[in-house]
Enzyme design. Structure first.
Site, mmCIF file in Angstrom:
data_model
loop_
_atom_site.group_PDB
_atom_site.id
_atom_site.type_symbol
_atom_site.label_atom_id
_atom_site.label_comp_id
_atom_site.label_asym_id
_atom_site.label_seq_id
_atom_site.Cartn_x
_atom_site.Cartn_y
_atom_site.Cartn_z
ATOM 1 N N GLU A 73 0.796 -1.219 0.000
ATOM 2 C CA GLU A 73 0.000 0.000 0.000
ATOM 3 C C GLU A 73 0.833 1.274 0.000
ATOM 4 O O GLU A 73 0.427 2.281 -0.581
ATOM 5 C CB GLU A 73 -0.943 0.004 1.208
ATOM 6 N N SER A 466 -50.305 -27.645 39.782
ATOM 7 C CA SER A 466 -50.083 -27.762 41.231
ATOM 8 C C SER A 466 -48.904 -26.936 41.724
ATOM 9 O O SER A 466 -48.682 -26.849 42.932
ATOM 10 C CB SER A 466 -49.874 -29.228 41.609
#
Length: 856
Positions: A73, A466
């Protein structure tokens, strides 16, 4: 010409000056990083954010990775002042000769300027702005600072930004684990990340990688031997998510929704927040395993529903008594099978497989990736045919009766053996909280989050059966009843003139014991006793009492079916109610977020929960004060985060609530102790087996945990549409629910399976049969970290020896008697006589009673 050039450049600069952004913001830039969610012990649960980024310091990056980017780059990065004159003239000559603007010439500094401040369009004005910004950046930051920002900011495809994220996304590695060829692939991405990434195109990635390696060789970053080795390496890559180390997707989604609601999507997804939950990773893993295995077990005892698909037809041909062959019509080749499997998805630990061969009591299969597996008889013999939820086919005797070549099935590993399997149709939920403060320790909202994001822990209101009874009995203790009160366990027949029918609530099973103590009735889950207690206390008093546990009035039917569990609650609401019995009577608030850190590790928020405090005085007053403090703290936190933006630094001021907040005491410590103690009888039963009076409670299977500080209750609704199990110790409260998402579908029953012997649970599905196994499996792992605690009665209770048959006082110390707890003044005043049908009372016995009472 020189003077003219200088004047021209100056003129352009002053013309564009007002349009140039302020590069000083780079001095305090905050990179957009995703939100991460962790367990309490630091394991990563999930990551949320549009951009995947793992910020790194320059010194944390491998030098070879940095050199690779510089080589391809910007070779002269450390030499130029932000722009590369040679590169610019090269680009200008290309434009002048061909009109082609594709030639680069941007330095790393220019790319940084473009990434932060400009668009990517190829225009002369944008390029000039880029140059001026690059020069400004070079004056403002050091070369290393610029390079570090660039390597963390650069877009590298597949929503990865920066080299740290790219290493994770493409290779599932940290930057230090990357090989040379992988480094070159990443370094080649900035030119065209969408086209050159190895997931999109291996050939494009290979070509660009070779260019990078050539530049690295040319600039002498690597030698010829390293170059040759890297050039020869194959390009292998696939998408990798964040390195999740704790599977808790339902929890992650709860956190995501909370954070978005608090701070908005922009801050939640991009500010790099680290959210630490209350979840314990080991307990969470066991909760998931327990829930899934329990669903597999339920699914298997109800039968095999057949293959997912048949890729080709196979017909069994019997040659003789020992050899069996299949005639296969147009079977797929090995390559075609693998191509098919590559398109199939695994579901949790279920792997798609194709049956390739079947023997007398085994089968061969191939799974994705080409692995050949063998299904032994132990992994096949369960697969009798599913007929209905109530009925199953006959037990298979051979593998031929179960599978055929060409069938697409699911398999899973259990105890290192491959097993035929299928995706469970039933659903389940499990949640565990700390009764002291409401911290959620484990939560699994269903079999698979990938299949259904519906969180059954927090969103599914189902009838509790229950499981409601401890709350009914708690109300009864507040209205004159004791654990020794005798109730009539006999059938109820009540004519409803409005409906024109009789209401006949029944016990399950339909066994009636006649006169029975309240303790025993709760432990045995006697339905008709629950109805009689509700009648004695009154429906209004019952509903008022149940609201103390945090239950919403609209969820509580105002009729007698409430005593049998017609109320609809979520598992989280239910376990919060049970926590009141575990902690001495205090209502805590469940929470999941413990603390929030900034991306720099600074504390932004620390949750300070309301806490059950048995030693504190004036609990209700303290609770009101704590509520005010909590509101103030929440307002401060909201104000803090509402001011956050991606362009300004996070406020480092930690918002933490320092004062301890006390939970409201909603029932007395004596009441909570009595119910918790009675629920221990649900596990250990009572009476004397030696003398023929022994009995078991509905949760007797919990005895295998060999702990005396556990209280528990089963729950089953009509037609077994919902099954529950809730249990707790002083340190952990856990609720499990199992049912179908279709509330009208019954869990049914499992018939006896001749192949399974004792390895089965035949009969009608119920809380004890269907939900309890998951609860038990979870507790076997979770409980060891919580020391067993003695069940000492609180101040204000007396212990009196009573006759087990009448609930009255007794002088006998044999199997017919036991000590029972009472609130002062509620102890029985009479002694049981030899003939239990007659009760006598005189002053002498009253004196003996006073001698029997032991006050704690």
């Amino acid at each position: 010409m020189i003077v003219f050039g200088i004047i021209s450049i100056a003129g352009i600069y002053f013309y564009l000056k007002d349009d140039l952004p302020d590069v000083t913001t780079l001095q305090d830039v905050r990179l957009q990083t995703p939100m991460q969610v962790f367990t309490a012990d630091g394991e990563l649960i999930s990551q949320f954010g549009e951009k995947r980024r793992i910020p790194l310091k320059l010194e944390e990056m491998p030098p070879l990775l940095v050199e690779a980017f510089l080589a391809v780059e910007d070779t002269r990065f450390y030499e130029h002042p932000g722009i590369d004159i040679i590169g610019i003239f090269r680009a200008i000559s290309v434009v002048a000769s061909s009109g082609d603007f594709s030639q680069g010439a941007s330095t790393i500094t220019q790319q940084l300027a473009r990434n932060f401040f400009l668009s990517r369009e190829k225009k002369i004005v944008r390029k000039i702005k880029e140059i001026f910004l690059a020069i400004h950046i070079e004056q403002l930051l050091t070369k290393d600072q610029i390079l570090e920002l660039y390597l963390n900011k650069i877009e590298l495809g597949q929503r990865s930004f920066g080299v740290g994220a790219a290493a994770q996304v493409y290779f599932g590695k940290t930057v230090h684990e990357l090989t040379l060829d992988e480094i070159a692939i990443i370094a080649g991405l900035p030119k065209a990340p969408s086209a050159l990434n190895p997931v999109r195109s291996a050939s494009n990635a290979r070509a660009r990688r070779n260019v990078v390696l050539g530049r690295m060789l040319e600039t002498r970053v690597i030698d010829k031997a390293a170059y040759d080795l890297a050039i020869a390496a194959p390009v292998t890559s696939r998408l990798h998510g964040a390195q999740i180390t704790a599977s808790a997707p339902y929890i992650a989604e709860m956190v995501r929704q909370d954070m978005v609601n608090r701070f908005g999507e922009e801050v939640a997804y991009s500010a790099g927040l680290q959210v630490f939950t209350t979840i314990q990773s080991v307990q969470q893993a066991e909760a998931k395993q327990a829930l899934q295995q329990n669903l597999y077990d339920y699914d298997e005892r109800h039968g095999y529903r057949g293959p997912v698909a048949e890729l080709w037809q196979s017909t069994l041909v019997e040659a003789d008594n020992t050899e069996h062959k299949f005639e296969q019509e147009n079977p797929l080749s090995a390559e075609e099978i693998l191509a098919y499997l590559d398109k199939q998805s695994s579901i949790e630990d279920l792997r798609p497989a194709i049956i390739t061969a079947v023997h007398e009591q085994s089968a061969e299969a191939i799974i994705a990736g080409g692995q050949q597996v063998t299904l032994q008889w132990d992994g096949l013999k369960w697969a009798r045919t599913f007929q209905t939820d109530e009925r199953q086919g006959v037990a298979p005797k051979t593998a031929f009766a179960i599978v055929k070549p060409g069938q697409h099935v699911f398999v899973r590993q259990q105890n290192e053996q491959w097993r035929l399997s299928q995706v469970p149709q039933a659903s389940s939920a499990i949640v565990a909280i700390d009764p002291h403060n409401g911290a959620i320790r484990s939560l699994v909202g269903g079999y698979s989050f990938s299949q259904s994001q519906f969180n059954r822990v927090t969103q599914a209101k189902r009838q509790v059966g229950s499981n409601i009874k401890p709350f009914i009995y708690s109300a009864a203790l507040e209205h004159g009843h004791t654990l020794a009160t005798i109730m009539n366990d006999a059938p109820i027949h009540q004519w409803d003139s409005n409906a024109g029918i009789a209401w006949r609530p029944k016990n399950s099973p339909a066994v009636y014991d006649g006169p029975i103590r309240v303790r025993e009735a709760l432990a045995k889950s006697k339905n008709v006793v629950s109805v009689r207690l509700l009648r004695a206390v009154g429906i209004d008093n019952i509903i008022t009492h149940l609201q103390r546990f945090g239950f919403t009035p609209s969820d509580l039917p105002r009729n007698e079916t409430l005593s049998l569990g017609s109320a609809s609650l979520t598992p989280l609401e239910l376990v919060t109610g049970y926590a009141v019995f575990a902690n001495g009577g205090y209502l805590v608030s469940p929470y999941i977020i413990e603390k929030i850190l900034s991306e720099d590790g600074e504390l932004l928020y620390q949750h300070n929960p309301v806490t059950a405090c048995r030693d504190c005085e004036a609990a209700p007053v303290a609770t009101q004060q704590a509520a005010v403090q909590s509101i103030d703290a929440e307002a401060q936190m909201d104000q803090l985060f509402n001011t956050l933006s991606l362009d300004t630094p996070l406020n480092q001021q930690a918002i933490a609530e320092q004062s301890e907040k006390q939970a409201e005491q909603v029932i007395s410590e004596q009441n909570s102790f009595l119910i918790a103690d009675a629920l221990k009888s649900s596990i250990w039963g009572g009476g004397s087996w030696q003398h023929g009076t022994g009995w078991n409670g509905t949760a007797w299977r919990v005895q295998q945990l060999k702990r005396r500080d556990i209280s528990a209750k089963t729950g089953t609704t009509n037609d077994s549409k919902d099954t529950w199990f809730s249990g707790f110790t002083p340190d952990l409260a856990v609720t499990v629910w199992v049912g179908f998402d279709d509330a009208n579908r019954s869990l049914g029953r499992a018939l006896w399976h001749a192949n399974m012997g004792q390895q089965q649970s035949a009969g009608t599905e119920s809380g004890a049969r269907t939900a309890l196994p998951a609860w038990l499996a979870y507790m076997q792992t979770a409980l060891p970290q919580y020391p067993e605690q003695p069940g000492n009665a609180p101040v204000g209770l007396s212990s009196v020896r009573i006759d087990l048959q009448t609930g009255l006082l007794t002088n006998r110390t044999d199997h017919t008697s036991a000590f029972e707890y009472f609130k002062p003044g509620t102890e029985p005043k009479q002694y049981a006589t030899a003939n239990i049908q007659q009760i006598s009372f005189d002053k002498a016995q009253d004196k003996k009673q006073d001698e029997e009472v032991e006050l704690f």
